[in-house]
Design an enzyme around this catalytic site. Structure first.
Site, PDB file in Angstrom:
ATOM      1  N   PHE A  44      50.264  40.499  36.414  1.00  0.00           N
ATOM      2  CA  PHE A  44      50.646  38.905  36.818  1.00  0.00           C
ATOM      3  C   PHE A  44      49.668  38.111  37.861  1.00  0.00           C
ATOM      4  O   PHE A  44      50.419  37.790  38.610  1.00  0.00           O
ATOM      5  CB  PHE A  44      52.260  39.042  36.876  1.00  0.00           C
ATOM      6  CG  PHE A  44      52.585  37.963  36.173  1.00  0.00           C
ATOM      7  CD1 PHE A  44      52.287  37.266  34.524  1.00  0.00           C
ATOM      8  CD2 PHE A  44      53.638  36.986  37.159  1.00  0.00           C
ATOM      9  CE1 PHE A  44      53.032  35.642  34.752  1.00  0.00           C
ATOM     10  CE2 PHE A  44      53.572  35.638  36.644  1.00  0.00           C
ATOM     11  CZ  PHE A  44      53.283  35.328  35.023  1.00  0.00           C
ATOM     12  N   ARG A  47      46.365  36.121  38.672  1.00  0.00           N
ATOM     13  CA  ARG A  47      46.074  34.492  38.522  1.00  0.00           C
ATOM     14  C   ARG A  47      45.977  34.037  37.277  1.00  0.00           C
ATOM     15  O   ARG A  47      46.023  33.292  35.899  1.00  0.00           O
ATOM     16  CB  ARG A  47      45.062  34.438  39.186  1.00  0.00           C
ATOM     17  CG  ARG A  47      44.420  34.335  40.783  1.00  0.00           C
ATOM     18  CD  ARG A  47      44.096  34.022  41.595  1.00  0.00           C
ATOM     19  NE  ARG A  47      43.027  35.491  41.541  1.00  0.00           N
ATOM     20  CZ  ARG A  47      42.858  36.040  42.848  1.00  0.00           C
ATOM     21  NH1 ARG A  47      42.576  34.966  44.150  1.00  0.00           N
ATOM     22  NH2 ARG A  47      42.242  37.802  42.273  1.00  0.00           N
ATOM     23  N   ARG A 103      39.495  44.781  31.277  1.00  0.00           N
ATOM     24  CA  ARG A 103      38.592  45.483  30.968  1.00  0.00           C
ATOM     25  C   ARG A 103      38.875  46.602  29.375  1.00  0.00           C
ATOM     26  O   ARG A 103      39.427  46.959  29.046  1.00  0.00           O
ATOM     27  CB  ARG A 103      38.392  46.277  32.155  1.00  0.00           C
ATOM     28  CG  ARG A 103      37.306  45.308  32.969  1.00  0.00           C
ATOM     29  CD  ARG A 103      35.717  45.471  33.268  1.00  0.00           C
ATOM     30  NE  ARG A 103      35.068  44.725  33.548  1.00  0.00           N
ATOM     31  CZ  ARG A 103      35.552  42.959  33.908  1.00  0.00           C
ATOM     32  NH1 ARG A 103      35.943  42.424  33.180  1.00  0.00           N
ATOM     33  NH2 ARG A 103      34.575  42.275  34.865  1.00  0.00           N
ATOM     34  N   GLU A 144      30.546  48.642  27.310  1.00  0.00           N
ATOM     35  CA  GLU A 144      29.946  47.923  26.066  1.00  0.00           C
ATOM     36  C   GLU A 144      28.906  47.106  26.477  1.00  0.00           C
ATOM     37  O   GLU A 144      28.304  47.456  27.858  1.00  0.00           O
ATOM     38  CB  GLU A 144      30.439  46.132  25.743  1.00  0.00           C
ATOM     39  CG  GLU A 144      31.214  46.032  27.646  1.00  0.00           C
ATOM     40  CD  GLU A 144      31.860  44.543  28.140  1.00  0.00           C
ATOM     41  OE1 GLU A 144      32.949  44.472  27.273  1.00  0.00           O
ATOM     42  OE2 GLU A 144      31.526  43.971  28.895  1.00  0.00           O
ATOM     43  N   HIS A 187      32.460  40.128  24.864  1.00  0.00           N
ATOM     44  CA  HIS A 187      32.426  39.262  26.317  1.00  0.00           C
ATOM     45  C   HIS A 187      32.780  38.049  26.987  1.00  0.00           C
ATOM     46  O   HIS A 187      31.920  37.720  27.863  1.00  0.00           O
ATOM     47  CB  HIS A 187      31.907  40.381  27.561  1.00  0.00           C
ATOM     48  CG  HIS A 187      32.419  40.312  28.508  1.00  0.00           C
ATOM     49  ND1 HIS A 187      32.941  41.816  28.938  1.00  0.00           N
ATOM     50  CD2 HIS A 187      33.468  39.403  29.454  1.00  0.00           C
ATOM     51  CE1 HIS A 187      33.180  41.273  30.450  1.00  0.00           C
ATOM     52  NE2 HIS A 187      34.028  40.111  30.448  1.00  0.00           N
TER      53      HIS A 187
HETATM   54  C1  8YV Z   1      32.409  37.634  33.652  1.00  0.00           C
HETATM   55  C2  8YV Z   1      34.261  38.926  33.657  1.00  0.00           C
HETATM   56  O1  8YV Z   1      31.461  36.934  33.063  1.00  0.00           O
HETATM   57  O2  8YV Z   1      34.677  38.255  36.295  1.00  0.00           O
HETATM   58  C3  8YV Z   1      34.668  39.055  35.107  1.00  0.00           C
HETATM   59  O3  8YV Z   1      35.901  39.635  35.702  1.00  0.00           O
HETATM   60  O4  8YV Z   1      34.721  39.588  33.247  1.00  0.00           O
HETATM   61  C4  8YV Z   1      33.578  37.983  33.170  1.00  0.00           C
HETATM   62  O5  8YV Z   1      34.299  36.649  33.300  1.00  0.00           O
HETATM   63  C5  8YV Z   1      31.489  39.199  34.101  1.00  0.00           C
HETATM   64  O6  8YV Z   1      32.474  39.725  34.943  1.00  0.00           O
HETATM   65  C6  8YV Z   1      30.550  38.795  34.487  1.00  0.00           C
HETATM   66  O7  8YV Z   1      30.129  39.788  35.901  1.00  0.00           O
END
Ligand code: 8YV
Length: 330
Positions: free
Chosen positions: A163, A165, A249, A278, A296
């Site tokens: 929980f 942002r 993730r 991925e 993603h």
């Molecule tokens: C990004 C993300 O595009 O910010 C994150 O943790 O998963 C994505 O929004 C990606 O990580 C860019 O490094």
């Protein structure tokens, strides 16, 4: 000790992937920048080489910065200014061993990531992916009362794991927009006024949350601590018609266990924006109709990708002007 550094030259900066043109332009005005014009992920050997040449490296989620990529005795690099909020692709010990400071880009992507989690929740509940696949395959025979009947979202119970942002932005949308009841599981206690803002109730454990929810959305960090947080025994705790959403993730879910749960209808469906390893997709997932998959896209809006770049710019500027960057995470 890691920490801000004032150099007697313009900081040399490596950007590991293409960024929005507007921010690449701002970067090149302020720093001595090398761009990865091919936009191909760099190899561990490329990173070891870069650590001897650049003052700052600006990695993304596609840059595995573990002991292999950070395996040099000494580095010129002082700062890894990550483009993205999640930084589980950077090994904390390997970064600390080289006295590297690590920053990320929180806040600016919370709304768009929550918007995408809502997109996934609605898509899987309302069978939008299945419908589009059917239509594009020329297989739609027309309207009928029993065609692609999904599950109602409004008024249902949403469980949010993590929980922070983004989890809170998801709760805001689901509670105030869709009248959903919100349950929360978080590693630390959430302040009552924060819970109250979303009509949310915190429960102590994942085991307490799962059996109560019609939808479960993951918003916790990745990395070893949360690897396979959702495994087969926890999937078994979900209601047989509940849906799992992951914009956090890939490694947070045991994808093999999820594939089995989807194949055998142990849960209603799932919707994933992130994958373990991925862009490789576990073959078992490709055969599941009750699964929505996106590549993603959580933060993938022009506004957010530019804002992420500007947040990195602020972090590098602070660091090389001798100030502690606001988004220091290591
Ligand atoms: C990004 C993300 O595009 O910010 C994150 O943790 O998963 C994505 O929004 C990606 O990580 C860019 O490094």
């Amino acid at each position: 000790m890691n920490g801000p550094a004032v150099l007697n030259h313009k900081p040399k900066v490596l950007v590991t992937r293409r960024w929005p043109a507007a921010v690449e332009h701002e970067l090149s005005e302020r720093f001595d920048v090398v761009f990865n014009t091919q936009d191909r992920p760099l190899t561990p050997a490329d990173f070891r080489d870069a650590l001897g040449k650049f003052d700052a490296i600006l990695p993304t989620v596609t840059d595995g910065m573990g002991p292999e990529a950070l395996g040099v005795a000494k580095a010129q690099t002082r700062l890894l200014a990550n483009y993205g909020v999640g930084f589980s692709h950077i090994d904390p010990k390997a970064a600390r061993d080289l006295d590297l400071t690590v920053t990320n880009t929180p806040d600016v992507l919370s709304e768009c990531t929550a918007d995408l989690a809502m997109t996934l929740m609605l898509m899987v509940a309302r069978r939008a992916g299945e419908g589009e696949r059917e239509l594009r395959a020329g297989a739609w025979t027309g309207w009928r009362p029993t065609h692609l009947v999904g599950s109602k979202v409004s008024g249902k119970t949403l469980g949010i794991i993590g929980f922070g942002r983004i989890g809170q932005a998801m709760a805001k949308r689901a509670h105030h927009g869709f009248g959903m009841k919100i349950l929360v599981q978080n590693r630390s206690p959430v302040r009552q006024e924060v819970l109250d803002a979303y009509g949310a109730t915190q429960v102590p454990t994942v085991e307490d949350l799962l059996p109560e929810c019609d939808f479960v959305s993951l918003h916790c960090p990745g990395g070893p601590a949360n690897r396979h947080l959702i495994n087969s025994s926890r999937l078994n705790l979900m209601k047989p018609d509940a849906f799992l959403i992951n914009t956090a993730r890939g490694e947070v879910i045991d994808e093999h266990a999820l594939g089995q749960a989807l194949m055998f209808d142990c849960i209603g469906g799932a919707a994933l924006d992130v994958f373990d390893g991925e862009p490789r997709i576990a073959p078992v997932l490709l055969h599941c109709d009750n699964l929505v998959m996106l590549p993603h896209l959580g933060s993938a809006t022009r506004e957010t990708r530019e804002a992420m770049g500007r947040r990195v710019l602020d972090n590098i500027t602070d660091f090389f002007e001798g100030r502690e960057p606001r988004d220091k995470v290591l």
